[in-house]
Design an enzyme around this catalytic site. Structure first.
Site, mmCIF file in Angstrom:
data_model
loop_
_atom_site.group_PDB
_atom_site.id
_atom_site.type_symbol
_atom_site.label_atom_id
_atom_site.label_comp_id
_atom_site.label_asym_id
_atom_site.label_seq_id
_atom_site.Cartn_x
_atom_site.Cartn_y
_atom_site.Cartn_z
ATOM 1 N N LEU A 181 -17.831 -2.021 1.442
ATOM 2 C CA LEU A 181 -18.873 -1.008 1.332
ATOM 3 C C LEU A 181 -19.494 -0.910 -0.051
ATOM 4 O O LEU A 181 -20.393 -0.096 -0.264
ATOM 5 C CB LEU A 181 -18.321 0.372 1.735
ATOM 6 C CG LEU A 181 -17.896 0.509 3.192
ATOM 7 C CD1 LEU A 181 -17.385 1.912 3.459
ATOM 8 C CD2 LEU A 181 -19.059 0.185 4.118
ATOM 9 N N TYR B 29 0.851 -1.180 0.000
ATOM 10 C CA TYR B 29 0.000 0.000 0.000
ATOM 11 C C TYR B 29 0.892 1.236 0.000
ATOM 12 O O TYR B 29 1.396 1.682 1.025
ATOM 13 C CB TYR B 29 -0.911 0.018 1.234
ATOM 14 C CG TYR B 29 -1.956 -1.076 1.260
ATOM 15 C CD1 TYR B 29 -2.217 -1.859 0.136
ATOM 16 C CD2 TYR B 29 -2.687 -1.339 2.407
ATOM 17 C CE1 TYR B 29 -3.171 -2.865 0.158
ATOM 18 C CE2 TYR B 29 -3.653 -2.331 2.442
ATOM 19 C CZ TYR B 29 -3.885 -3.102 1.310
ATOM 20 O OH TYR B 29 -4.843 -4.089 1.352
#
Length: 290
Positions: free
Chosen positions: A213, A66
């Site tokens: 989500l 990341y």
């Protein structure tokens, strides 16, 4: 007004011993565009992480890729020295060649190198949960998992996890060493990993859904999320998280955000109580895979 914390999401003991609050936090969105480079405001990223810990989040999911090498240093800056209840779950096995570009590398020497790097970057003596970010198709699975087992035997990691795997791959890995967690794409609109989730539940393996989500067309006006959200005074994202928490006791959602406001909304989903009818309506909703 009472602040909802992640404590109300319930507890799960990873591999029976590593207790965490079930609603965690994923750090991928604390990087630059395309998960490449640093965020525009690193101080804000630190505020988000610290607020997550204040709100009772104990499971922080990250990865060496990341950024790369952006999210892990931010975690250390924000949370070290770590409280004893904080669990850092990191990953190795994906390399980066630019924004939105990911290439699996599962050579044992590389996985070992990245584990050592994560230990140093995070400032840890042992990584609580170390996950194989992707299975490298060019390296035998037993070699990749075998190296993680060796690192565990040496005390450098406590628990071993996998990411984006099939039931067959989980069982191949479990023949080598206990598997504590599986992290696959799963959300209300995309349940293609249903068989993997069911397998994890049968064997009490933590299931960490990434992209939790995503709601797609379900959140459109007149859709099941929009109507129920209005009735419960919640957001579609909160409903999606509440549904995940109800879906299985081994589910550990890790919604990520770069906003303190959105973080607080996500954590508040832990306090949302869905009726059995609400759950049934959401479960039966049909959506195209994301």
């Amino acid at each position: 007004m009472t602040t909802v914390t992640a404590d109300v999401s319930g507890r799960f003991a990873i591999e029976g011993t590593l207790g965490v609050n079930r609603l965690g936090y994923g750090t991928m969105q604390l990087t630059g565009r395309g998960v490449w480079g640093p965020p525009a405001d690193q101080d804000n990223a630190v505020r988000v992480l610290r607020r997550a810990a204040e709100l009772g989040v104990t499971l922080f999911d990250t990865a060496d890729s990341y950024g790369p090498l952006v999210a892990e240093p931010l975690l250390r800056r924000a949370l070290a020295p770590y409280d004893e209840d904080i669990v850092i779950a990191t990953k190795a096995g994906l390399t980066r060649q630019g924004p939105d570009r990911w290439t699996p590398v599962g050579r044992p020497a590389y996985l070992r190198q990245q584990c050592e790097m994560s230990l140093r970057v995070l400032g840890l003596d042992r990584i609580a949960l170390f996950q194989l970010h992707r299975v490298d198709p060019d390296v035998p699975l037993e070699d990749q998992v075998g190296e993680l087992k060796a690192l565990k035997d040496e005390g450098k990691i406590a628990h071993i996890g996998l990411s984006e795997v099939s039931v067959q791959q989980i069982e191949q890995a479990r023949a080598i060493t206990p598997i504590a967690s599986v992290q696959n794409l799963y959300n209300l609109g995309n349940r293609s990993a249903e068989d993997v989730l069911d397998h994890c539940e049968r064997h009490q393996i933590a299931f960490i859904p990434w992209f939790p989500l995503a709601t797609g067309s379900l959140a459109k006006a007149g859709g099941p999320l929009a109507d129920l959200a209005t009735r419960l005074s919640a957001t579609p994202s909160q409903l999606a998280l509440a549904w995940l928490l109800r879906r299985s006791p081994v589910m550990l959602p890790i919604p990520g955000t770069s906003s303190v406001e959105h973080l607080e909304q996500n954590v508040a989903a832990a306090g949302l109580r869905l009726s059995d009818d609400d759950v049934a309506a959401l479960t039966s909703a049909v959506a195209k895979p994301v």
